[in-house]
Design an enzyme around this catalytic site. Structure first.
Site, PDB file in Angstrom:
ATOM      1  N   TYR A 144      30.452  23.264 -19.252  1.00  0.00           N
ATOM      2  CA  TYR A 144      29.964  22.387 -20.322  1.00  0.00           C
ATOM      3  C   TYR A 144      28.448  22.301 -20.175  1.00  0.00           C
ATOM      4  O   TYR A 144      27.942  21.960 -19.106  1.00  0.00           O
ATOM      5  CB  TYR A 144      30.599  21.001 -20.156  1.00  0.00           C
ATOM      6  CG  TYR A 144      30.144  19.981 -21.177  1.00  0.00           C
ATOM      7  CD1 TYR A 144      30.640  20.003 -22.482  1.00  0.00           C
ATOM      8  CD2 TYR A 144      29.217  18.989 -20.833  1.00  0.00           C
ATOM      9  CE1 TYR A 144      30.219  19.067 -23.415  1.00  0.00           C
ATOM     10  CE2 TYR A 144      28.802  18.044 -21.765  1.00  0.00           C
ATOM     11  CZ  TYR A 144      29.301  18.089 -23.056  1.00  0.00           C
ATOM     12  OH  TYR A 144      28.893  17.159 -23.975  1.00  0.00           O
ATOM     13  N   ASP A 239      22.402  26.217 -15.214  1.00  0.00           N
ATOM     14  CA  ASP A 239      22.452  24.843 -15.697  1.00  0.00           C
ATOM     15  C   ASP A 239      22.636  23.962 -14.460  1.00  0.00           C
ATOM     16  O   ASP A 239      23.742  23.804 -13.948  1.00  0.00           O
ATOM     17  CB  ASP A 239      23.620  24.699 -16.682  1.00  0.00           C
ATOM     18  CG  ASP A 239      23.885  23.246 -17.078  1.00  0.00           C
ATOM     19  OD1 ASP A 239      23.301  22.339 -16.448  1.00  0.00           O
ATOM     20  OD2 ASP A 239      24.685  23.030 -17.992  1.00  0.00           O
ATOM     21  N   LYS A 267      20.151  14.297 -15.405  1.00  0.00           N
ATOM     22  CA  LYS A 267      20.727  13.397 -14.409  1.00  0.00           C
ATOM     23  C   LYS A 267      19.714  12.968 -13.338  1.00  0.00           C
ATOM     24  O   LYS A 267      18.859  12.144 -13.604  1.00  0.00           O
ATOM     25  CB  LYS A 267      21.986  14.017 -13.825  1.00  0.00           C
ATOM     26  CG  LYS A 267      23.024  14.300 -14.951  1.00  0.00           C
ATOM     27  CD  LYS A 267      24.350  14.696 -14.449  1.00  0.00           C
ATOM     28  CE  LYS A 267      25.299  15.137 -15.530  1.00  0.00           C
ATOM     29  NZ  LYS A 267      25.921  14.070 -16.297  1.00  0.00           N
TER      30      LYS A 267
HETATM   31  N1  HOZ Z   1      29.299  14.600 -20.147  1.00  0.00           N
HETATM   32  C1  HOZ Z   1      29.686  13.695 -19.125  1.00  0.00           C
HETATM   33  C2  HOZ Z   1      30.812  14.218 -18.347  1.00  0.00           C
HETATM   34  N2  HOZ Z   1      30.657  15.518 -17.844  1.00  0.00           N
HETATM   35  C3  HOZ Z   1      30.070  12.359 -19.651  1.00  0.00           C
HETATM   36  C4  HOZ Z   1      28.887  11.580 -20.020  1.00  0.00           C
HETATM   37  C5  HOZ Z   1      29.149  10.131 -20.310  1.00  0.00           C
HETATM   38  O1  HOZ Z   1      30.171   9.797 -20.900  1.00  0.00           O
HETATM   39  O2  HOZ Z   1      28.317   9.331 -19.957  1.00  0.00           O
END
Ligand code: HOZ
Length: 428
Positions: A144, A239, A267
């Protein structure tokens, strides 16, 4: 535990926010039940709206590597806020964090700051296309890279659990330029390259996958990708939104000694504020506007509060490299303790871990790619999730996510967690 107020707040939220959340995984759809509403957090703990204290194993999906409300980060943001919160003009702190990031990460000369990991990956792919003059990209099933159109093809994370790994709204025209490979399967990548000779701009990969649980690369896989890219004039994009400034100062490039052509961040680099970034060697980055023709921009890019949080966070990690060893050791302790607890009750499981990323899969066989991750027993995972929650432990509300360990955890917290696993194991 009682979650009355959280449930009431969720009901209210659903009236005005689609699904009651601003990011789908938070809605608990993969595990059932109502999401927990957070009131505040400190160190390794979340405090919810019902007054429960939870030990946190997602840590805002990664950024809070040193714990919530880490004083140097909070102080930096508060001080900065007093001087204005956004200018849309250059500020010195952008250069300071850029210099520090470039000094920490191997193989990059320049970095551009954006507002999220999605933006970083989307911009990195545009840059790769602009630089190489080619259109197609290779991504891996279950990886992802945010929610931009080119990536929502067999995507991991919430895209799997909500049944839309190929999202409606992504046009066929866009989808046809994204070629899909199996994670950890070099021969598959080779075959895709052979049938698309001269057309592939880049391969984008989470070098340690974190959106189908945690899946480390098998030996030789990333090295093989590096060689394939070099031989075929394809840019390799790591990534490192999850792994950057977490698995080592210089991320996976440093940890495993493999050079990427473009690296993306999110992050940890924002210390808990909305920051993403992408970086590469000078000759690639100079293709970006205003130096080159590849356009990319943003009103809040390099926002002073976000830069202050990020600079404080990176400064901490840079000046105390022992943090990485400390979190690794804590995660290894957790790994061992959970394995012992699950073994005692003959639970069928696989635990994957690299450094401070870890996930528990209720699967018999090795979990090495999307298909093997999908073989896990989701009903068992749901019971595990709710059992842990009842014992005051907050893990990712989906089997298709990694857990992110924070250095704020004490060994007492880890023992409490292992004891909870031992208790919950009797119900699986
Ligand atoms: N994309 C995040 C999980 N891989 C979730 C992000 C969120 O809900 O804060």
């Amino acid at each position: 535990m009682i979650y009355q107020r959280s449930s009431a707040l969720f009901k209210e939220a659903q009236k005005v926010i689609p699904g009651g959340v601003n990011s789908p995984v938070r809605a608990f759809k993969a595990v059932g039940g109502d999401p927990i509403f957070v009131k505040e957090a400190k160190g390794a703990y979340l405090y919810d709206e019902d007054g429960n204290r939870l030990i946190d194993y997602i840590n805002s999906w990664g950024p809070m590597i040193l714990g919530h409300a880490h004083p140097p980060v909070v102080d930096a943001v508060v001080e900065k806020a007093k001087k204005g919160t956004s200018f849309g003009m250059p500020t010195e702190i952008e250069t300071q964090i850029a210099e520090l990031a470039v000094s920490m990460v191997p193989n990059i000369d320049k970095i551009r700051f954006v507002n999220s990991g999605t933006e970083a990956c989307m911009s990195a792919v545009r840059l790769a296309r602009g630089y190489t003059g080619k259109d197609k990209i290779i991504k891996f099933a279950g990886c992802y890279h945010g929610h931009s159109d080119s990536f929502l093809i067999q995507a991991g994370s919430g895209a799997v659990t909500f049944g839309s790994p190929n999202s409606p709204g992504v046009t066929e025209g866009t989808a046809k330029d994204t070629l899909l490979a199996r994670y950890n399967d070099l021969e598959h990548v080779q075959r895709i390259i052979d049938t698309n000779k001269g057309e592939i701009a880049c391969i984008i990969i989470e070098p340690v996958a974190g959106n189908m649980g945690c899946i480390p690369p098998v030996k030789g896989f990333l090295e093989g990708l590096r060689s394939l890219c070099t031989e075929n004039d394809i840019l390799l994009i790591f990534d490192e939104v999850m792994t950057g400034f977490r698995l080592a100062r210089g991320g996976v490039q440093e940890l495993l000694g493999i050079d990427a052509d473009i690296v993306t961040f999110g992050k940890v680099i924002g210390g808990g504020l909305p920051v993403g970034a992408f970086a590469a060697r000078e000759e690639i980055m100079n293709h970006l506007a205003p130096l080159g023709p590849v356009y990319q921009a943003g009103t809040l890019s390099g926002n002073p509060l976000a830069m202050a949080a990020g600079l404080a966070m990176l400064s901490e990690l840079n000046s105390k490299p022992e943090i990485f060893k400390s979190i690794d050791e804590k995660t290894a302790y957790l790994h061992k303790g959970m394995a012992t607890a699950l073994d005692e009750h003959n639970v069928v499981y696989t635990i994957n871990r690299l450094g401070s990323m870890i996930s528990v899969h209720f699967a018999e066989d090795a979990v090495i790619d999307f298909d093997t991750a999908a073989n896990g027993n989701n009903d068992t995972f749901k019971r595990f999730f709710h059992g842990m929650l009842d014992n005051g432990i907050y893990i990712a509300p989906s089997a298709f996510e990694t857990w992110f360990i924070t250095d704020a955890l004490t060994y007492e917290d880890l023992d409490e967690t292992i004891n909870a696993v031992r208790k919950v194991a009797t119900t699986l």
